[in-house]
Design an enzyme around this catalytic site. Structure first.
Site, PDB file in Angstrom:
ATOM      1  N   TRP A  41       0.844  -1.193   0.000  1.00 41.79           N
ATOM      2  CA  TRP A  41       0.000   0.000   0.000  1.00 41.79           C
ATOM      3  C   TRP A  41       0.886   1.253   0.000  1.00 41.79           C
ATOM      4  O   TRP A  41       1.912   1.311   0.674  1.00 41.79           O
ATOM      5  CB  TRP A  41      -0.875  -0.013   1.252  1.00 41.79           C
ATOM      6  CG  TRP A  41      -1.689   1.212   1.487  1.00 41.79           C
ATOM      7  CD1 TRP A  41      -2.555   1.817   0.618  1.00 41.79           C
ATOM      8  CD2 TRP A  41      -1.746   1.975   2.697  1.00 41.79           C
ATOM      9  NE1 TRP A  41      -3.144   2.905   1.216  1.00 41.79           N
ATOM     10  CE2 TRP A  41      -2.665   3.039   2.490  1.00 41.79           C
ATOM     11  CE3 TRP A  41      -1.112   1.871   3.923  1.00 41.79           C
ATOM     12  CZ2 TRP A  41      -2.958   3.976   3.463  1.00 41.79           C
ATOM     13  CZ3 TRP A  41      -1.410   2.803   4.894  1.00 41.79           C
ATOM     14  CH2 TRP A  41      -2.322   3.839   4.661  1.00 41.79           C
ATOM     15  N   GLN A  96       4.373   5.410  -5.258  1.00 41.07           N
ATOM     16  CA  GLN A  96       5.533   6.095  -4.699  1.00 41.07           C
ATOM     17  C   GLN A  96       6.856   5.677  -5.334  1.00 41.07           C
ATOM     18  O   GLN A  96       7.770   6.485  -5.455  1.00 41.07           O
ATOM     19  CB  GLN A  96       5.626   5.847  -3.182  1.00 41.07           C
ATOM     20  CG  GLN A  96       4.695   6.696  -2.352  1.00 41.07           C
ATOM     21  CD  GLN A  96       4.992   6.529  -0.861  1.00 41.07           C
ATOM     22  OE1 GLN A  96       5.763   5.673  -0.452  1.00 41.07           O
ATOM     23  NE2 GLN A  96       4.372   7.356  -0.048  1.00 41.07           N
ATOM     24  N   ASP A 102       0.805  -8.836   1.139  1.00 39.13           N
ATOM     25  CA  ASP A 102      -0.530  -8.256   1.208  1.00 39.13           C
ATOM     26  C   ASP A 102      -0.672  -7.090   0.244  1.00 39.13           C
ATOM     27  O   ASP A 102       0.208  -6.219   0.181  1.00 39.13           O
ATOM     28  CB  ASP A 102      -0.817  -7.765   2.631  1.00 39.13           C
ATOM     29  CG  ASP A 102      -2.177  -7.107   2.756  1.00 39.13           C
ATOM     30  OD1 ASP A 102      -3.159  -7.834   2.969  1.00 39.13           O
ATOM     31  OD2 ASP A 102      -2.267  -5.865   2.631  1.00 39.13           O
ATOM     32  N   TYR A 158      -5.344  -0.345  -4.280  1.00 34.64           N
ATOM     33  CA  TYR A 158      -4.041   0.295  -4.193  1.00 34.64           C
ATOM     34  C   TYR A 158      -3.567   0.707  -5.589  1.00 34.64           C
ATOM     35  O   TYR A 158      -3.411  -0.131  -6.480  1.00 34.64           O
ATOM     36  CB  TYR A 158      -3.002  -0.629  -3.555  1.00 34.64           C
ATOM     37  CG  TYR A 158      -3.277  -1.019  -2.118  1.00 34.64           C
ATOM     38  CD1 TYR A 158      -4.213  -0.333  -1.344  1.00 34.64           C
ATOM     39  CD2 TYR A 158      -2.600  -2.079  -1.531  1.00 34.64           C
ATOM     40  CE1 TYR A 158      -4.472  -0.698  -0.033  1.00 34.64           C
ATOM     41  CE2 TYR A 158      -2.845  -2.447  -0.206  1.00 34.64           C
ATOM     42  CZ  TYR A 158      -3.785  -1.755   0.528  1.00 34.64           C
ATOM     43  OH  TYR A 158      -4.035  -2.122   1.836  1.00 34.64           O
ATOM     44  N   SER A 210     -11.155  -6.375   7.198  1.00 31.49           N
ATOM     45  CA  SER A 210     -10.257  -5.308   7.644  1.00 31.49           C
ATOM     46  C   SER A 210     -11.060  -4.182   8.266  1.00 31.49           C
ATOM     47  O   SER A 210     -12.033  -3.707   7.675  1.00 31.49           O
ATOM     48  CB  SER A 210      -9.443  -4.770   6.458  1.00 31.49           C
ATOM     49  OG  SER A 210      -8.611  -3.690   6.862  1.00 31.49           O
ATOM     50  N   GLN A 232      -7.775  -7.172   9.659  1.00 31.89           N
ATOM     51  CA  GLN A 232      -6.601  -6.348   9.400  1.00 31.89           C
ATOM     52  C   GLN A 232      -6.874  -4.925   9.901  1.00 31.89           C
ATOM     53  O   GLN A 232      -7.378  -4.074   9.177  1.00 31.89           O
ATOM     54  CB  GLN A 232      -6.269  -6.333   7.905  1.00 31.89           C
ATOM     55  CG  GLN A 232      -4.919  -5.688   7.623  1.00 31.89           C
ATOM     56  CD  GLN A 232      -4.530  -5.784   6.160  1.00 31.89           C
ATOM     57  OE1 GLN A 232      -4.275  -4.781   5.515  1.00 31.89           O
ATOM     58  NE2 GLN A 232      -4.464  -6.996   5.629  1.00 31.89           N
ATOM     59  N   PRO A 262       2.323  -0.549  11.854  1.00 34.93           N
ATOM     60  CA  PRO A 262       2.974  -0.789  13.149  1.00 34.93           C
ATOM     61  C   PRO A 262       3.931   0.323  13.556  1.00 34.93           C
ATOM     62  O   PRO A 262       4.215   0.478  14.741  1.00 34.93           O
ATOM     63  CB  PRO A 262       3.711  -2.112  12.940  1.00 34.93           C
ATOM     64  CG  PRO A 262       3.926  -2.186  11.460  1.00 34.93           C
ATOM     65  CD  PRO A 262       2.712  -1.561  10.856  1.00 34.93           C
ATOM     66  N   ARG A 314       7.670   9.923   3.836  1.00 31.56           N
ATOM     67  CA  ARG A 314       6.245   9.812   3.514  1.00 31.56           C
ATOM     68  C   ARG A 314       5.514  11.126   3.721  1.00 31.56           C
ATOM     69  O   ARG A 314       4.575  11.447   3.005  1.00 31.56           O
ATOM     70  CB  ARG A 314       5.617   8.711   4.373  1.00 31.56           C
ATOM     71  CG  ARG A 314       4.121   8.524   4.137  1.00 31.56           C
ATOM     72  CD  ARG A 314       3.637   7.186   4.626  1.00 31.56           C
ATOM     73  NE  ARG A 314       4.188   6.111   3.816  1.00 31.56           N
ATOM     74  CZ  ARG A 314       3.979   4.808   4.036  1.00 31.56           C
ATOM     75  NH1 ARG A 314       3.239   4.446   5.065  1.00 31.56           N
ATOM     76  NH2 ARG A 314       4.505   3.894   3.259  1.00 31.56           N
ATOM     77  N   ASN A 341      13.848  -3.941   8.873  1.00 28.91           N
ATOM     78  CA  ASN A 341      12.646  -4.077   9.685  1.00 28.91           C
ATOM     79  C   ASN A 341      12.278  -5.527   9.955  1.00 28.91           C
ATOM     80  O   ASN A 341      11.679  -5.843  10.982  1.00 28.91           O
ATOM     81  CB  ASN A 341      11.481  -3.346   9.025  1.00 28.91           C
ATOM     82  CG  ASN A 341      11.627  -1.830   9.103  1.00 28.91           C
ATOM     83  OD1 ASN A 341      12.406  -1.333   9.911  1.00 28.91           O
ATOM     84  ND2 ASN A 341      10.918  -1.109   8.259  1.00 28.91           N
TER      85      ASN A 341
END
Length: 328
Positions: free
Chosen positions: A11, A17, A39, A44, A142, A167, A197, A218, A286
């Protein structure tokens, strides 16, 4: 079904982006890090993100992957039947998603939001048929409320399947699922694959109080990322508090992002944390949060540092489900 603790989500990145070659490099970095769960959603980048993910996963052993997508948001020309959870849209949307993802089935097909304009019985019936047709192995949702989860699970079991996942947004700051959604999910056997998260980057500590957002972050992306992180960045006191998490991360030998992801995974009702990336090295770093154990005393210190900034109002979950989708 087993999933990796870190799910790679595309996403706000793939098809918008970042360039496709970078997106592919990020997917391959995720695979190299041991991530097999991916996912996406048809909404999107108006279906482009699914196409990019499908191309990036080409050549991988399909049975070794867990591919998730979603249905609900307006796609294509965004006409009256190009959105929502009607039987017509669901049956057409799954075929489009499978084509773009270059697969015969998805492992998890999710209702991206609750649709107040379609009878729940119709939605659940369509999902049941998709499972029987072998186009999806499991069904999830979700950002559904506790009441919506209970009603949906009741109908799903009558239809011969079960809702297996939710979700929701969840992180150190945004904890609205804890009061109602989590107890309901535990009762219903529903796991949580949580998004944001690191609070859209806020918990990385890169956004400093009183200073402009770093170039390329972002918060400077006008294609959608800026809008998602803006509410966090307007809270100067929160940004100050986040900086006080640095000693805790340092004590554990973690980056701030790794600390935030590890905190989410520390909660036993979380099955997986969704992590995106605009550069391959981000996903590599990450992913190292998987398997980290944060001592209880440090979990308490995190709560103390963020006291006054933690959002727990369960009504905010319902607030993400519009009362009506019929705007034409």
């Amino acid at each position: 079904m087993q999933v990796t603790e870190i799910t790679y989500g595309n996403w706000l990145t793939h098809g918008s982006q970042v360039e496709n070659d970078t997106a592919t490099a990020c997917v391959h970095a995720a695979l190299d890090a041991g991530i097999t769960t991916f996912d996406t959603a048809d909404v999107y980048a108006n279906t482009v993100a699914e196409s990019v993910l499908g191309e990036a996963l080409k050549g991988q052993r399909r049975e070794s992957l867990e591919i998730f997508t979603k249905v609900h948001g307006a796609i294509g020309p965004k006409g009256p039947n190009d959105r929502g959870l009607s039987r017509k849209h669901i049956m057409e949307a799954i075929n489009g998603s499978l084509t773009r993802l270059q697969t015969d089935y998805v492992d998890l097909y999710q209702a991206h939001r609750y649709d107040h304009s379609t009878p729940l019985e119709e939605t659940i019936g369509a999902f049941a048929d998709i499972v029987r047709q072998g186009k999806a192995i499991y069904i999830g949702v979700s950002e559904w409320t506790a009441a919506q989860l209970r009603a949906g699970q009741h109908l799903a079991r009558q239809a011969g399947f079960a809702l297996v996942s939710n979700q929701p947004e969840y992180n150190m700051i945004h904890r609205v699922i804890e009061t109602e959604v989590i107890p309901a999910s535990v009762d219903l056997g529903i796991g949580q694959v949580v998004w944001s998260p690191i609070a859209q980057g806020t918990l990385t500590g890169k956004y400093l109080p009183g200073q402009p957002a770093p170039a390329g972050s972002r918060a400077t992306d006008e294609k959608g990322g800026q809008r998602m992180v803006d509410s966090w960045l307007k809270n100067e006191a929160l940004l100050v508090a986040v900086q006080d998490l640095r000693p805790i991360a340092a004590e554990l030998g973690l980056t701030m992002a790794q600390l935030a992801i590890a905190w989410v995974l520390q909660n036993k009702y979380v099955s997986s944390a969704l992590v995106g990336a605009s550069r391959p090295e981000q996903i590599t770093e990450n992913a190292k949060a998987s398997g980290v154990q944060i001592p209880d005393e440090l979990m308490v210190r995190i709560d103390e540092v963020l006291a006054g900034h933690i959002v727990t109002d369960p009504s905010l979950t319902a607030g993400r489900s519009p009362a009506s989708l019929r705007t034409w």
